[in-house]
Design a protein around this motif. Sequence first.
Motif, short mmCIF file in Angstrom:
data_model
loop_
_atom_site.label_atom_id
_atom_site.label_comp_id
_atom_site.label_asym_id
_atom_site.label_seq_id
_atom_site.Cartn_x
_atom_site.Cartn_y
_atom_site.Cartn_z
N MET A 1 -2.43 -8.59 -1.43
CA MET A 1 -1.65 -7.02 -1.44
C MET A 1 -2.53 -6.08 -1.20
SD MET A 1 1.37 -5.76 -3.86
CE MET A 1 2.81 -7.69 -3.22
N LYS A 2 -1.87 -4.78 -0.17
CA LYS A 2 -3.12 -3.25 -0.59
C LYS A 2 -2.31 -2.52 -1.68
CE LYS A 2 -4.31 -3.54 4.00
NZ LYS A 2 -4.92 -2.66 5.22
N HIS A 3 -3.56 -2.34 -2.61
CA HIS A 3 -2.73 -1.27 -3.47
C HIS A 3 -2.98 0.37 -2.69
CE1 HIS A 3 -3.29 0.80 -7.42
NE2 HIS A 3 -2.28 -0.55 -8.07
N LYS A 4 -2.08 0.58 -3.58
CA LYS A 4 -2.45 2.12 -3.15
C LYS A 4 -2.60 2.97 -5.04
CE LYS A 4 0.50 2.55 0.89
NZ LYS A 4 1.69 3.61 1.45
N ALA A 5 -3.15 4.42 -4.66
CA ALA A 5 -3.20 5.21 -6.44
C ALA A 5 -2.98 6.55 -5.55
CB ALA A 5 -3.80 4.32 -7.09
N GLY A 6 -3.23 7.29 -6.75
CA GLY A 6 -3.51 9.01 -6.45
C GLY A 6 -2.87 10.01 -6.92
N PHE A 7 -3.33 11.40 -7.35
CA PHE A 7 -3.17 11.91 -8.24
C PHE A 7 -2.25 13.08 -7.27
CE2 PHE A 7 -7.20 11.13 -9.97
CZ PHE A 7 -6.88 10.72 -10.89
N VAL A 8 -0.96 13.57 -8.51
CA VAL A 8 0.43 14.20 -7.72
C VAL A 8 0.03 15.26 -8.32
CG1 VAL A 8 2.71 13.48 -7.12
CG2 VAL A 8 1.60 11.57 -6.73
N ASN A 9 -0.26 16.03 -8.28
CA ASN A 9 0.59 17.26 -9.08
C ASN A 9 1.36 18.34 -9.01
OD1 ASN A 9 -2.75 16.50 -9.61
ND2 ASN A 9 -3.82 17.46 -8.98
N ILE A 10 1.82 18.82 -9.82
CA ILE A 10 3.36 19.49 -10.02
C ILE A 10 2.60 20.47 -10.22
CG2 ILE A 10 5.64 20.12 -10.97
CD1 ILE A 10 4.86 16.74 -11.39
N PHE A 53 0.86 -0.09 -6.95
CA PHE A 53 0.72 1.38 -6.63
C PHE A 53 0.75 2.05 -8.42
CE2 PHE A 53 5.31 1.21 -7.24
CZ PHE A 53 5.42 2.52 -8.16
N GLN A 54 -0.13 2.87 -8.03
CA GLN A 54 -0.06 4.09 -9.52
C GLN A 54 -0.14 5.34 -8.79
OE1 GLN A 54 -3.68 4.73 -11.93
NE2 GLN A 54 -3.16 2.79 -13.06
N ILE A 55 0.21 5.76 -9.82
CA ILE A 55 0.82 7.16 -9.86
C ILE A 55 0.69 8.23 -10.95
CG2 ILE A 55 2.50 9.27 -9.16
CD1 ILE A 55 4.11 7.30 -7.94
N VAL A 56 -0.14 8.97 -10.97
CA VAL A 56 -1.12 10.22 -11.78
C VAL A 56 -0.55 11.26 -11.17
CG1 VAL A 56 -2.91 10.73 -13.02
CG2 VAL A 56 -2.73 8.33 -11.89
N TYR A 57 1.02 11.05 -12.54
CA TYR A 57 1.30 13.18 -12.38
C TYR A 57 1.11 14.11 -13.22
CZ TYR A 57 5.44 10.75 -10.04
OH TYR A 57 6.06 9.72 -9.52
N SER A 58 0.35 14.83 -12.73
CA SER A 58 -0.31 16.37 -13.63
C SER A 58 1.23 16.99 -13.17
CB SER A 58 -1.44 16.68 -13.13
OG SER A 58 -2.01 16.24 -13.76
#
Length: 244
Positions: A1-10, A53-58
Motif C-alpha cells: 500500500m502506497k503511503h501519502k504525507a504532506g504539510f497542509v498550511n492554513i 496517510f499523514q496530514i500535518v496541518y499548520s
Amino acid sequence: MKHKAGFVNIIGNPNVGKSTLMNALVGEKLSIITSKAQTTRHRIMGIVNGDDFQIVYSDLPGILTPNYKLQEKMMKFIDNALKDADIFLYMVEVGETKFNEKIIEKIKNSNIPTLILINKIDLSNQEKVEEQIVYWTKIFEKAHVMPISAITSFNTEKVLQLIIDLLPESPPFYPKDELTDKTTRFFISEIIREKILLFYKQEIPYSVEVVVESFKESKKIIKIAGLIFITLPVSLTEKSPVAD
C-alpha cells in the motif's frame, strides 16, 4: 500500500476561522479561539494519521501588515509556510474582498494545490455564498473553491477527502501516535492566555504573554506555576509606579 504525507498550511486574514477549522479537522482543540484578531501568534501543527496517510496541518497567524516586533515574528511564520507547503488551505469568510496581493501571487505562482475555503456560510445566505464562489474562482482559477462552516463542521469531511486525494506520496514525517509538534507547557500557556483574553477586556493589554515556569504532575493534582507578562502602554509607564 502506497503511503501519502504532506504539510497542509492554513492561511488567511485574521478572524476568518483558521483555528476553528484546524481544531475541527484534527478532532482536538489545539489552537485557542477568541473573538480578538491575531489570537494565534505561533505556527501550531496538528497531525492527523490514517493507515496510508499523514496530514500535518499548520494553523498560522492572520495575514497583516506588521507594526511592531511581535507582528513581524508572526509574519515570518507565514513566509516559512509559503515555502514548505504541499497543500494550501486559503480561508476567507463570506463577504470578504480584501486580501494581500503579494501573498496571493506567491500562492498562485507556487503551483501548489490550493483549496479556497469560504467560511462562515452559516451566517449568510445561498445568494451571497454563490456570489463569493464566483468571486474567488476568478482570483484563483486553478484552485478548488468550497463553501464551509468550520464551527458546524459543514463540508469539513469533503475538505479532508480532497486533501487526502492531493497529498503527495511520502513516508510519514512524524511518529504515527503524535498529535502535534508542541509541548504540554506550550498548550498550558496558550490555555491561560486564552482565558485572559476571554474574561478580561481593557484591564489586560492584548499583548499579554504567558510563560509556564514549572509543571509538576502527581496522582491527585497537577501543580502549574507561570508568569504573565504584560506590555504597558507608554502613557501608563510614564505615570505608573509599576514601571519602576
